[in-house]
Design an enzyme around this catalytic site. Structure first.
Site, mmCIF file in Angstrom:
data_model
loop_
_atom_site.group_PDB
_atom_site.id
_atom_site.type_symbol
_atom_site.label_atom_id
_atom_site.label_comp_id
_atom_site.label_asym_id
_atom_site.label_seq_id
_atom_site.Cartn_x
_atom_site.Cartn_y
_atom_site.Cartn_z
ATOM 1 N N ARG A 73 0.827 -1.212 0.000
ATOM 2 C CA ARG A 73 0.000 0.000 0.000
ATOM 3 C C ARG A 73 0.864 1.266 0.000
ATOM 4 O O ARG A 73 0.375 2.357 -0.223
ATOM 5 C CB ARG A 73 -0.979 -0.017 1.183
ATOM 6 C CG ARG A 73 -2.031 1.057 1.142
ATOM 7 C CD ARG A 73 -3.355 0.679 1.852
ATOM 8 N NE ARG A 73 -3.200 -0.162 3.014
ATOM 9 C CZ ARG A 73 -2.786 0.253 4.228
ATOM 10 N NH1 ARG A 73 -2.479 1.517 4.424
ATOM 11 N NH2 ARG A 73 -2.685 -0.608 5.223
ATOM 12 N N TYR B 267 -15.494 18.871 -14.114
ATOM 13 C CA TYR B 267 -15.892 17.469 -14.208
ATOM 14 C C TYR B 267 -16.979 17.178 -13.171
ATOM 15 O O TYR B 267 -16.856 17.580 -12.007
ATOM 16 C CB TYR B 267 -14.666 16.582 -13.968
ATOM 17 C CG TYR B 267 -14.997 15.122 -14.037
ATOM 18 C CD1 TYR B 267 -15.357 14.537 -15.245
ATOM 19 C CD2 TYR B 267 -14.962 14.321 -12.902
ATOM 20 C CE1 TYR B 267 -15.679 13.196 -15.317
ATOM 21 C CE2 TYR B 267 -15.276 12.974 -12.964
ATOM 22 C CZ TYR B 267 -15.630 12.420 -14.177
ATOM 23 O OH TYR B 267 -15.949 11.093 -14.246
ATOM 24 N N ASP C 230 -6.731 20.672 -12.857
ATOM 25 C CA ASP C 230 -7.071 19.413 -13.506
ATOM 26 C C ASP C 230 -6.655 19.548 -14.975
ATOM 27 O O ASP C 230 -7.278 20.281 -15.743
ATOM 28 C CB ASP C 230 -8.579 19.147 -13.365
ATOM 29 C CG ASP C 230 -8.983 17.777 -13.901
ATOM 30 O OD1 ASP C 230 -8.295 17.274 -14.812
ATOM 31 O OD2 ASP C 230 -9.987 17.224 -13.433
ATOM 32 N N LYS D 257 -7.807 8.821 -19.211
ATOM 33 C CA LYS D 257 -8.147 9.450 -20.490
ATOM 34 C C LYS D 257 -6.946 9.452 -21.447
ATOM 35 O O LYS D 257 -6.496 8.407 -21.845
ATOM 36 C CB LYS D 257 -8.695 10.849 -20.231
ATOM 37 C CG LYS D 257 -9.719 10.920 -19.071
ATOM 38 C CD LYS D 257 -11.040 10.259 -19.407
ATOM 39 C CE LYS D 257 -11.947 10.067 -18.179
ATOM 40 N NZ LYS D 257 -12.255 11.284 -17.429
HETATM 41 C C1 LIG Z 1 -12.695 11.535 -16.104
HETATM 42 C C2 LIG Z 1 -12.272 12.772 -15.417
HETATM 43 C C3 LIG Z 1 -12.000 12.788 -14.042
HETATM 44 C C4 LIG Z 1 -12.192 11.567 -13.168
HETATM 45 O O1 LIG Z 1 -11.296 10.550 -13.484
HETATM 46 P P1 LIG Z 1 -11.591 8.958 -13.347
HETATM 47 O O2 LIG Z 1 -10.315 8.367 -13.780
HETATM 48 O O3 LIG Z 1 -12.773 8.643 -14.219
HETATM 49 O O4 LIG Z 1 -11.904 8.709 -11.909
HETATM 50 C C5 LIG Z 1 -11.565 13.982 -13.477
HETATM 51 N N1 LIG Z 1 -11.416 15.106 -14.223
HETATM 52 C C6 LIG Z 1 -11.686 15.135 -15.541
HETATM 53 C C7 LIG Z 1 -11.513 16.395 -16.306
HETATM 54 C C8 LIG Z 1 -12.120 13.963 -16.186
HETATM 55 O O5 LIG Z 1 -12.393 14.001 -17.498
#
Ligand SMILES: *Cc1c(COP(=O)(O)O)cnc(C)c1O
Length: 357
Positions: free
Chosen positions: A47, A98, A169, A194
């Site tokens: 962990r 998001y 982000d 992504k």
């Molecule tokens: C998809 C996404 C998230 C969340 O990520 P996960 O890997 O699905 O938990 C956060 N911020 C943005 C801009 C996203 O597109």
């Protein structure tokens, strides 16, 4: 010894986080499946650390210009980050962030944990004003799915003047198109699910910071909350990262071509594109029903949520009850892949033409 020349991003994407070049060492880091390690070393328990995570972290950290920690998902990184905000303190967040980030924030506010101010992230003056009494300024740029772009440098300077931390982000832009730490951010957040992993086959998140103290705090939070990445997922994301520059370059070129053509199509009332990246949003002239028809009438474009894979996908965002009511009902977010752009266009235009006749 003279300084080594600073490597360019494409080279970093390919080379960072590799094992040393020694006889019989593999070129790629192996997948280390281990819940525990022989005691008295640096790793100790599964962990706390894993060599496969570390390889991914070294590569993404090198691209963003900081120290990276991988998390199980982007949302795990979001949750850990928001949990650091002190009791009753204020968080500023773009109103079109998001959905998951907004939902966690609203949940924390509803339980009296913190206060919030949602802002139009393109209204720099308003965001700067909101920074004054904030503890954390959250930026997402471009935003999902409105594709608004923030003036990160100006906002970060105002936030720091107020003593607030700045998180960006960077999921949509990737470190190849935007490097928030250079623009003044304290932490960069990624849904590596992504573009970074890029093949729609793994969930992973990341936080990157150049602040050693903050890095240690985040590392402790990851260990304590158990929001640790899967080993295979970290390996897949690192494999994906090796071609990030090729995929982003191609997706962006495809997106730019499609944007020009979409602007001339009568079925499309509005095309939103920040000028870079592979995400485009269109608003259908004939409304919600036309958008629902479009996503069912294509052969190559897949109707699916999520984004940033090699394959082109799209989605009417308001089909989610949780999507912001300020996003048009007829908005379709398009994640442009790396296929041949003429095939992508032929497929789209065939479907779009049926909406105008
Ligand atoms: C998809 C996404 C998230 C969340 O990520 P996960 O890997 O699905 O938990 C956060 N911020 C943005 C801009 C996203 O597109």
């Amino acid at each position: 010894m003279p300084d080594e020349p600073r490597l360019r991003p494409s080279t970093v994407a390919v080379t960072a986080g590799r094992p040393p070049h020694e006889p019989d060492r593999p070129l790629n880091v192996p997948i280390t499946m281990a819940s525990t390690y022989v005691a008295t070393g640096d790793l100790e328990y599964g962990r706390y650390a894993n060599p496969t995570w570390t390889a991914f972290e070294d590569a993404l950290g090198a691209l963003e210009g900081g120290r990276c920690l991988a998390f199980s998902t982007g949302m795990a990184a979001v949750t850990v980050m928001l949990d650091l905000v002190g009791h009753g303190a204020k968080v500023v967040m773009p109103r079109h962030s998001y959905q998951g980030s907004l939902t966690v924030l609203a949940d924390l506010e509803s339980r009296g944990r913190l206060t919030t101010e949602l802002v139009d992230v393109e209204d720099t003056e308003a965001v700067v004003a909101a920074c004054a009494d904030a503890a954390l300024v959250w930026i997402e740029s471009p935003t999902n799915p409105a594709l608004e772009v923030a003036d990160i440098e100006t906002i970060a300077a105002a936030a720091h003047e107020a003593g607030a931390y700045v998180v960006v982000d960077n999921t949509f832009a990737t470190p190849l198109l935007q490097q928030p730490l250079d623009l003044g951010a304290d932490v960069v957040l990624h849904s590596a699910t992504k573009w970074l992993a890029g093949h729609s086959d793994a969930l992973l998140g990341a936080l990157v910071t150049a602040d050693d103290e903050l890095h240690q705090v985040l590392l402790n939070r990851r260990s304590l909350t158990g929001s640790t990445p899967g080993t295979l997922e970290a390996w897949l994301a690192l494999r994906g990262l090796r071609t990030l520059h090729l995929r982003v370059e191609r997706a962006q070129a495809n997106a730019q071509t499609l944007v020009e053509r979409l602007r001339d199509h009568p079925a499309v009332a509005e095309v939103r594109y920040p000028g870079f990246g592979g995400i485009v949003a269109i608003v259908l002239a004939e409304g919600e029903l036309a958008a629902d028809l479009l996503v069912r009438k294509t052969r190559l474009w897949v109707h699916a949520t999520s984004l940033g894979g090699v394959e082109s996908t799209f989605e009417r965002r308001r089909r989610w009850k949780s999507e912001s009511p300020t996003i048009p009902e007829a908005l379709v977010r398009m994640s442009v892949g790396v296929e041949d752009v003429d095939d992508l266009w032929d497929d789209l235009v065939r479907a779009l033409d049926t909406l105008t006749t």
